[in-house]
Design a protein around this motif. Structure first.
Motif, PDB file in Angstrom:
ATOM      1  N   GLY A 245      -1.377  -5.414  -4.472  1.00 49.37           N
ATOM      2  CA  GLY A 245      -1.050  -4.149  -5.120  1.00 49.37           C
ATOM      3  C   GLY A 245      -2.100  -3.081  -4.854  1.00 49.37           C
ATOM      4  N   SER A 246      -3.360  -3.442  -4.960  1.00 48.64           N
ATOM      5  CA  SER A 246      -4.442  -2.491  -4.697  1.00 48.64           C
ATOM      6  C   SER A 246      -4.407  -2.010  -3.258  1.00 48.64           C
ATOM      7  CB  SER A 246      -5.799  -3.136  -4.997  1.00 48.64           C
ATOM      8  OG  SER A 246      -5.940  -3.421  -6.368  1.00 48.64           O
ATOM      9  N   GLN A 247      -4.212  -2.943  -2.331  1.00 47.78           N
ATOM     10  CA  GLN A 247      -4.158  -2.569  -0.920  1.00 47.78           C
ATOM     11  C   GLN A 247      -2.985  -1.636  -0.634  1.00 47.78           C
ATOM     12  OE1 GLN A 247      -6.502  -3.326   1.552  1.00 47.78           O
ATOM     13  NE2 GLN A 247      -7.621  -3.853  -0.311  1.00 47.78           N
ATOM     14  N   ALA A 248      -1.875  -1.849  -1.348  1.00 44.71           N
ATOM     15  CA  ALA A 248      -0.709  -0.982  -1.167  1.00 44.71           C
ATOM     16  C   ALA A 248      -1.002   0.432  -1.665  1.00 44.71           C
ATOM     17  CB  ALA A 248       0.499  -1.565  -1.910  1.00 44.71           C
ATOM     18  N   TYR A 249      -1.722   0.567  -2.769  1.00 42.56           N
ATOM     19  CA  TYR A 249      -2.035   1.910  -3.283  1.00 42.56           C
ATOM     20  C   TYR A 249      -3.027   2.643  -2.377  1.00 42.56           C
ATOM     21  CZ  TYR A 249       0.724   1.691  -7.520  1.00 42.56           C
ATOM     22  OH  TYR A 249       1.781   1.648  -8.402  1.00 42.56           O
ATOM     23  N   ILE A 250      -3.941   1.918  -1.746  1.00 42.14           N
ATOM     24  CA  ILE A 250      -4.830   2.558  -0.769  1.00 42.14           C
ATOM     25  C   ILE A 250      -4.014   3.081   0.416  1.00 42.14           C
ATOM     26  CG2 ILE A 250      -6.689   2.136   0.902  1.00 42.14           C
ATOM     27  CD1 ILE A 250      -7.867   0.150  -1.143  1.00 42.14           C
ATOM     28  N   LYS A 251      -3.081   2.252   0.868  1.00 42.05           N
ATOM     29  CA  LYS A 251      -2.204   2.664   1.970  1.00 42.05           C
ATOM     30  C   LYS A 251      -1.358   3.873   1.565  1.00 42.05           C
ATOM     31  CE  LYS A 251       1.287   0.758   5.119  1.00 42.05           C
ATOM     32  NZ  LYS A 251       2.155  -0.417   5.416  1.00 42.05           N
ATOM     33  N   LEU A 252      -0.872   3.869   0.309  1.00 41.12           N
ATOM     34  CA  LEU A 252      -0.066   4.982  -0.188  1.00 41.12           C
ATOM     35  C   LEU A 252      -0.884   6.275  -0.218  1.00 41.12           C
ATOM     36  CD1 LEU A 252       2.556   6.053  -1.544  1.00 41.12           C
ATOM     37  CD2 LEU A 252       1.552   5.394  -3.748  1.00 41.12           C
ATOM     38  N   ALA A 253      -2.123   6.187  -0.675  1.00 37.95           N
ATOM     39  CA  ALA A 253      -2.986   7.378  -0.730  1.00 37.95           C
ATOM     40  C   ALA A 253      -3.194   7.961   0.659  1.00 37.95           C
ATOM     41  CB  ALA A 253      -4.325   7.027  -1.370  1.00 37.95           C
ATOM     42  N   LYS A 254      -3.431   7.108   1.638  1.00 39.81           N
ATOM     43  CA  LYS A 254      -3.626   7.580   3.011  1.00 39.81           C
ATOM     44  C   LYS A 254      -2.352   8.227   3.546  1.00 39.81           C
ATOM     45  CE  LYS A 254      -7.264   4.244   4.192  1.00 39.81           C
ATOM     46  NZ  LYS A 254      -7.612   3.050   5.004  1.00 39.81           N
ATOM     47  N   GLU A 255      -1.209   7.632   3.213  1.00 41.28           N
ATOM     48  CA  GLU A 255       0.067   8.198   3.670  1.00 41.28           C
ATOM     49  C   GLU A 255       0.327   9.542   3.007  1.00 41.28           C
ATOM     50  OE1 GLU A 255       4.829   7.090   4.108  1.00 41.28           O
ATOM     51  OE2 GLU A 255       3.460   5.602   3.254  1.00 41.28           O
ATOM     52  N   LEU A 256      -0.007   9.647   1.712  1.00 42.33           N
ATOM     53  CA  LEU A 256       0.197  10.914   1.005  1.00 42.33           C
ATOM     54  C   LEU A 256      -0.658  12.019   1.626  1.00 42.33           C
ATOM     55  CD1 LEU A 256       0.560  11.487  -2.780  1.00 42.33           C
ATOM     56  CD2 LEU A 256      -1.071  12.873  -1.515  1.00 42.33           C
ATOM     57  N   VAL A 257      -1.928  11.728   1.899  1.00 42.97           N
ATOM     58  CA  VAL A 257      -2.814  12.734   2.488  1.00 42.97           C
ATOM     59  C   VAL A 257      -2.299  13.136   3.867  1.00 42.97           C
ATOM     60  CG1 VAL A 257      -5.133  13.117   3.397  1.00 42.97           C
ATOM     61  CG2 VAL A 257      -4.842  12.062   1.151  1.00 42.97           C
TER      62      VAL A 257
END
Length: 272
Positions: A245-257
């Motif tokens: 879950g944590s790794q997915a949110y890091i990936k999500l943040a990078k995708e959002l930026v």
């Protein structure tokens, strides 16, 4: 559009239990971890985002209630969190009575927008402002959408997902038509995805076929460690950074930026 301008995203879904607060906390933490300055506004009177970030009630002497009702500046009410680069505008149970307290008060639907307009526009203290909305359409939600540039929708991979999403889309259209013409749908994040459940895959295919590129590539899995983290007053990324879950949110943040960088470039090409 200048890179200096703070980007305000309302994290909203009128359906409860879809991962709004979990997404607000962990996306905010992940954005801060990759170097963004983030303010998380806890707009839910239950204050779950405030609790989940480990901000005790004694540190909530000034809250969003003071901003909306008494017009106190955000700079006087936001508090730092244990996450460097992440600040919180905490909630207060008194927010539940805002609709009655403000009655027919002047600019009652724009109180949050007015407060955000009071930030330094030349040197804004944040890169992103995330608003954790309550799971209902009330004056607080209207304030968030009046203040936001766009809406980010966490969508649980379950049977009634699309039904709730259609209601939210109608709300966005109403707000855009009457209060905030710049409001758009920033994206849809699929949450609580269970690869062992065929229904999750079916919902993902349906949502992607309806909304195309608006749906994030990153999918947030159902994860026990993410569910446990709030009870310890920590974002999942601090509680267990290595969990899925944590790794997915890091990936999500990078995708959002990356999406926001692309959006800015496209906006700069459009003549004023």
């Amino acid at each position: 559009m200048s890179d200096k301008k703070v980007r305000v995203l309302a994290i909203a879904n009128q359906k409860g239990g879809v991962g709004k607060t979990t997404t607000a906390i962990n996306l905010g933490t992940a954005l801060a971890a990759i170097g963004q300055r983030v303010l998380l506004i806890d707009l839910d009177p239950q204050g779950n985002a405030s609790t989940g970030l480990g901000v005790p009630k004694k540190q909530r002497e000034n809250s969003l209630y003071d901003v909306i009702v008494d017009r106190r500046p955000i700079g006087d009410t936001a508090v730092s969190t244990a996450v460097p680069g992440l600040w919180l505008l905490p909630s207060d149970p008194d927010l539940s009575g805002v609709e009655i307290e403000l009655g027919q008060a002047e600019r009652r639907s724009y109180r949050l927008r007015d407060a955000l307009d009071g930030l330094d526009q030349e040197k804004p203290p944040y890169d992103y402002i995330l608003i954790d909305c309550p799971p209902s359409l009330n004056l607080l939600t209207v304030n968030s959408m009046s203040a936001a540039d766009a809406v980010l929708v966490p969508l649980q991979c379950e049977f009634f997902a699309l039904e709730g999403l259609s209601q939210l889309m109608r709300t966005i259209d109403l707000v855009r038509g009457s209060l905030n013409p710049r409001l758009s749908l920033q994206g849809i994040v699929l949450t609580m995805f269970d690869k062992r459940n065929a229904l999750s895959g079916h919902v993902e295919r349906d949502v992607r076929s309806h909304f195309g590129e608006l749906v994030y590539d990153t999918v947030i899995p159902r994860n026990v460690r993410v569910s446990e983290a709030p009870s310890f007053g920590k974002p999942a990324l601090i509680y267990d950074m290595k969990c899925s879950g944590s790794q997915a949110y890091i990936k999500l943040a990078k995708e959002l930026v990356a999406r926001e960088r692309k959006r800015r470039k496209q906006a700069e090409k459009i003549p004023a």
